[in-house]
Every structure is written in structure tokens, then in C-alpha cells.
Design an enzyme around this catalytic site. Structure first.
Site, PDB file in Angstrom:
ATOM      1  N   SER A 153      82.563  60.221  36.017  1.00  0.00           N
ATOM      2  CA  SER A 153      83.987  59.936  35.813  1.00  0.00           C
ATOM      3  C   SER A 153      84.517  58.978  36.877  1.00  0.00           C
ATOM      4  O   SER A 153      85.630  59.119  37.361  1.00  0.00           O
ATOM      5  CB  SER A 153      84.780  61.231  35.845  1.00  0.00           C
ATOM      6  OG  SER A 153      84.506  61.884  37.077  1.00  0.00           O
ATOM      7  N   ASN A 175      85.017  54.735  37.895  1.00  0.00           N
ATOM      8  CA  ASN A 175      85.822  53.684  37.293  1.00  0.00           C
ATOM      9  C   ASN A 175      85.338  53.376  35.872  1.00  0.00           C
ATOM     10  O   ASN A 175      86.097  53.426  34.897  1.00  0.00           O
ATOM     11  CB  ASN A 175      85.705  52.451  38.206  1.00  0.00           C
ATOM     12  CG  ASN A 175      86.612  51.312  37.842  1.00  0.00           C
ATOM     13  OD1 ASN A 175      86.170  50.173  37.741  1.00  0.00           O
ATOM     14  ND2 ASN A 175      87.890  51.567  37.636  1.00  0.00           N
ATOM     15  N   LYS A 177      70.038  40.849  36.076  1.00  0.00           N
ATOM     16  CA  LYS A 177      71.072  39.815  36.187  1.00  0.00           C
ATOM     17  C   LYS A 177      71.579  39.659  37.622  1.00  0.00           C
ATOM     18  O   LYS A 177      71.979  38.563  38.016  1.00  0.00           O
ATOM     19  CB  LYS A 177      72.243  40.139  35.258  1.00  0.00           C
ATOM     20  CG  LYS A 177      72.872  41.470  35.612  1.00  0.00           C
ATOM     21  CD  LYS A 177      74.250  41.668  35.055  1.00  0.00           C
ATOM     22  CE  LYS A 177      74.870  42.863  35.768  1.00  0.00           C
ATOM     23  NZ  LYS A 177      76.243  43.136  35.404  1.00  0.00           N
TER      24      LYS A 177
END
Lengths: 352, 352
Positions: free
Chosen positions: A12, A14, A207
Site C-alpha cells: 500500500s 504510492n 530499462k
């Protein structure tokens, strides 16, 4: 009549809170498929003397991690991890990857038979033997259930404000793909599904290595073409890595949001890019820059870069990933940043 | 002993001069393959009373279109188009697309048998019947020779300054691919070859439509995720368009520099993007913005957008390209810019 799906969200922060808002909206909307009440496991903490779960269940806001955003009333905060998964048929994992092992051991004996999981966790775990463990594999090995993955160009605060974006779900089961579409898709959070779980999941980690390379270009004040070239070559190395080490990874997955779109946002605006730019411009250490620019939070890119380097060294495949290797050497200050464009030569020079 | 290749460059603008510098450097370097002397056709004009060809052949600089960059001495400027192609076995077309027809008629009867061509020309020609003619097809139909294409994330001035970038050559013939690599590749101008000519060529035109969409996102001050989503969906429509209307277009081509890399530079820094941003922010007409921001030069993106719309209307395929259609409608001020994210609904609403 088939049983309704019962969803439990594990995490829980962001991103967990932002996605919980979407999930609970959809479980309320599609009451024929899902139980409306949706549990979210919250690591209990006190906010000005009041329990965070109590605030969330009365004020319907995660005041600590997603302030200012109203959460649906059918989203129920639960401080007890075991209770939160009780009877759930869908487990949504969205917590920092360093907590995954402990979480899995805690719930292992308490999950419902036949449940499935989906991971929104970026990054992987690398062990002492320099082996990479994907989160999806860790979940499925620990719990013995089928695991899907959701990744994309999704900044939590933008998603929470209903700014248009896309995401990709990798799910091997056709029927579950449809169910996940109902659970996650909204008008501004557009979901595409593919059957390639590994491809989707790996994009989300690799990435960040490419983002360091993009940041080096910015730090060197090179033009848009040079940076686009580094991004493209990075995308190809991501694809090559995924296809070399994991079965069933499809080329087309890299055209999905989890691939090219997430790479673009990360290399244009992300914090790995930002700190890598400062690394070139100031010559300071990563630790100093983390302290200055990220309030001491750790950078994902340098960690992943290092882990992937150890893994590739072990596999004897360093020279097949010359850009990753060169970014690693620059990050280690073994090579000048300008040589990021010289990756083939650098690799020939430095490989043992 | 096989005959050496003799190269003629047709066109000497900004991009023509930048690529001529690379070509002539390579013809001098690989004297076993190429004749060192390389002709470049220059549309003659007077610069302070002196002929441009004379300046180029004595000062070795194109003072008008690529000032400040020294050109190789084996590059010979030739004002006579027919003389410039005399005996050439490789024709490099690099001039504005509106001049291509006239140029082809002029040289048609004067080219050497067995010569080949490569086009660096972006854009296509649309006739009164709304049919699209690719430049490569126009050349091969007019001259009866095999045509290749070179496209990529290549800003002429950056290429001329040896800033690192990549490009893609689409060439159907394996042996010619190797020859073109020798002719174009340098340490900082990295060439990849593919056999898919159409795919390479089409990328160079369609990207400008997507750049308008990216500019609309910037004008609306939307976050990086939204813009990355529009870029990705645009890339998919580019791919779909190329594969629907042209034979042999490969998905992998869109991972090349001509695809994803050129799209990124164009959508992050290009002038189509810039003017589209101003279009949203100021509400002014395209003509006014061209006058203000581009010294009256015409924008490629709005033209291509319009032409592709006419073509797709004729083919009855509008609704298969909802993003292209929505960008067209926004550019025509028929739809609010904010609806760029609503492309599916907009398309359902507006298609006849």
C-alpha cells in the site's frame, strides 16, 4: 453459478495505493465477476498518533503515501497480512522487492487453493551465486500458483490523477487475461494483454540500466540523435537479454507499454536519468548524488546494472551486451562517460 | 577484376552536404571498391557574385547549406545534372521530394546500365486520385533500376559534426547491403542494414504525424506517461499502415533507427512537435505558426497528416487508424486537443 473472484492487494505504498484505487473501482463496477469488498494489506504505522489503517478506512485516503487522492469505500485496509489474503482468489503483489521473500513465507500456508497472483513489482532478486530470480518465479515457486505480471509507463501520481497512460499485462491464461482486463482497465488506464509474462516483467528492471546511459548522454550535452541511438541500442539489449535467458519471450512484447513506452518515459524524465546526468556533470559519487538529489533513497539503476553485470559475467556473455557493459564500466568510473558511444571498442578492450 | 563503383550524389542541401562528406570520405578510404572522385550535383546559385560550385570545389565547403564544415577534396561539385550522373553506378538521391519527378525525367536517358539507386528523401507524393507514391517506387519505375532507402535519427548538422548516431539502410540485395555499409558507415554514423526497403522508407514520413500528437500532449502539459503512450500507439499505427499497404514490411524494422529512434528524436525535439505544442497553447492557425516559428517554411507533419487521411478515406480504412484520424481532426480544429487521448471514441463519433 461460478464463484466470484475475491481480490487482495498486498502492499500500500504510492503505487500500491494508486492501483488499489483502480482495482476497487472496477470490483465495484463489475459486481457479477468480483466481490465488491477488496482488501489491501497495509503495514501498520502511526500517523500523528492514529493508525494508518484506521485513517484509510474512515477518511478513505492513504495520507502518507498517496495524499490528496480519495480511495473507494469498498477498499478495506487490513493490517494483518494473513487476514488480508483470507479467501482471496487473486493476489496482487505491489510492494518493494526486498520484502517479497518474507511476505511469501508468511502467507504460504494461508492462501486459498486455486488462487492466482499478479506482480506489479519492478526489479529482481540476485543471490550469492549471482543467479537472477524473477519475482514471478519466486511467487510461483513459493506458492505453487500461476503468476502474471503488470508493467508499463505508469507514474503512480499521474495514474492516481487519471492522466492518460497505458500498461501491459503478461498472462499465460486466456481466460485470466479477460478477467485482468476487467480488473485493471479504465478509460485513462489502458491495458493491453500479452501471453508473455517474462518479457513484460524483465522490461521493468532492465530499462533502468538504459536510463543511466541516457543520463550520460544528457550529461555530455549530446544531441537528440545520440540519445535516441543509445535508447534504441539499449532496447535491443533488453530484448536480447530476455530472449537469451528466458523461454517464450516475444519480440512484439517490446512494442508494448512495458517496453518502448516505459523506456521512453524513464529515459526522458526518470530519476535514474537525472542522477546519471549529474554523475557526468559533477563527477561526484553515486552515494553523494543519492543523498543530494534523492534524499538518500537508493537508485535502482546502478544496483540493477551491477547485478546484471555479475550475472552476465557468470554466464560468460559480457561481450554480447556491449552497451550494458560500457554503462557498467562508466558507472564504476573505470571508463570516461564520453566512451558510452564507443561501446564495441570498450568491450573488446575491457573483457578478460 | 570487377569494375569500381562510381557514386553520384543528387542534391546538395543541408542533409545532402552532410551525407556527401561521409560518402566521399568512404570512397577515398575504400579505393579498392569505389572510384575516389565523387560527383555531387549542385543546383547552381550565386553567393556574393561567385558560383556555389566554384566555392565548393576550391574552398571545399558548402557555404550556403552547411557552413563551417570542411568537405573532402575528392568531392566534386557539378552544376550539370546529366554530367553528374555520367558513368555512375550508384545514384544517391537526397533532394526535396517535390523535385524528384523532374530530376528523374532529366536523367532517365543518361544513366549507366546496371546502376542502382538509394533514396534519402523523406516524404511521399500523393496524386489527384489520393494514391500514395513512394519515392523508391517512383525512382525504380522511372529508371528501371533497383532502389534502396536510408533513413534514421539523423539531424544533418549533428551528423556533420560527427556526433554519434545511427541510421538504417533497407536494401533487398545482400551484396549491395555490404557495399552500402562500406559507403555510409563510419565510427560515429553507425549503419544497420535490413532487406525491407518499404518499411524503412515509410517510417521517415509517418513519424511526423505522430510528432503532432506528441506536440499536442506537450501543449496540454500532460505528463511523460501520456506522451509516451501516444508515441507508442503512433508507432503501432505506423507499423500497421506499412504492413497493410506494402508487401514485405517486417515488424523488426520498427526497432531499427529509422523506426523507434527517429520517432523518439522527432517527438522529443523536432519542429513538428514544437509547432503542434504552440498550436494547442496559442490556438493560432498553422499558417500563422509557420510564419512565426519556421520563417514561413512549411510543416511536413500537417501535410502528411492530410495526405494520409485522404488516402485512408479512399481505402475505407479510417477506423483502423484511430490515432492518425484523431490527430487529423485536431489539426483541422474539428476536435478539441484534449481528445487526443480519446481516439477510439472520437473515431466512432466522426467516421461516416
Amino acid at each position: 453459478m461460478t464463484e466470484k473472484e475475491k481480490v487482495a492487494i498486498i502492499g500500500s505504498g504510492n503505487w500500491g495505493s494508486a492501483i488499489a484505487r483502480i482495482i476497487a473501482t472496477n470490483t465495484a463496477k463489475h459486481e457479477n465477476i468480483f466481490e465488491k469488498e477488496t482488501k489491501i494489506w497495509v503495514f501498520e504505522e502511526l500517523i500523528d498518533g492514529q493508525k494508518l489503517t484506521e485513517i484509510m478506512n474512515t477518511k478513505h485516503e492513504n495520507v502518507k503515501y498517496l495524499p490528496g487522492i480519495t480511495l473507494p469505500e469498498n477498499l478495506i485496509a487490513e493490517p494483518d497480512l494473513i487476514k488480508s489474503v483470507d479467501g482471496a482468489t487473486i493476489l496482487v503483489f505491489v510492494l518493494p522487492h526486498q520484502f517479497i521473500s518474507r511476505t511469501l513465507s508468511t502467507i504460504k500456508e494461508h492462501i486459498k487453493k486455486g488462487c492466482r497472483a499478479i506482480t506489479l513489482i519492478k526489479g529482481f532478486v540476485v543471490d550469492d551465486q549471482d543467479e537472477i530470480h524473477l519475482i514471478s518465479d519466486m511467487i510461483s515457486e513459493s506458492l505453487g500458483i500461476q503468476v502474471s505480471a503488470l508493467m508499463g509507463a505508469n507514474v503512480a501520481n499521474e495514474v492516481a490523477q487519471d492522466m492518460f497512460c497505458e500498461t501491459t499485462i503478461g498472462c499465460a491464461d486466456q481466460k485470466d487475461q479477460e478477467m485482468y482486463l476487467k480488473l485493471f482497465n479504465t478509460k485513462t488506464f489502458r491495458v493491453s494483454t500479452v501471453s508473455d509474462v517474462y518479457g513484460v516483467e524483465i522490461c521493468g528492471s532492465l530499462k533502468n540500466i538504459v536510463a543511466l546511459g541516457a543520463g550520460f548522454c544528457d550529461g555530455l550535452s549530446f544531441g537528440g540523435n545520440s540519445k535516441a541511438a543509445i535508447m534504441r541500442i539499449g532496447l535491443l539489449e533488453m530484448k536480447k537479454f530476455a530472449q537469451m535467458f528466458y523461454k517464450g519471450v516475444e519480440s512484439e512484447t517490446f512494442f508494448e507499454s512495458c517496453g518502448v513506452a516505459d523506456l521512453i518515459t524513464t529515459c526522458v524524465g526518470g530519476r535514474n536519468r537525472k542522477v546519471a546526468e549529474a554523475f557526468v556533470k559533477t563527477g561526484k559519487s553515486w552515494n553523494d548524488l543519492e543523498a543530494e538529489l534523492l534524499n538518500g533513497q537508493k537508485l535502482q539503476g546502478t544496483l540493477t546494472c551491477d547485478e546484471v553485470h555479475r550475472f552476465l559475467t557468470k554466464k560468460g556473455k559480457i561481450e554480447e551486451f556491449p552497451l550494458f557493459f560500457t554503462i557498467y564500466l562508466i558507472a564504476q568510473k573505470k571508463v570516461e562517460p564520453l566512451r558510452v558511444f564507443d561501446f564495441d571498442e570498450v568491450t573488446t578492450e575491457f573483457k578478460k
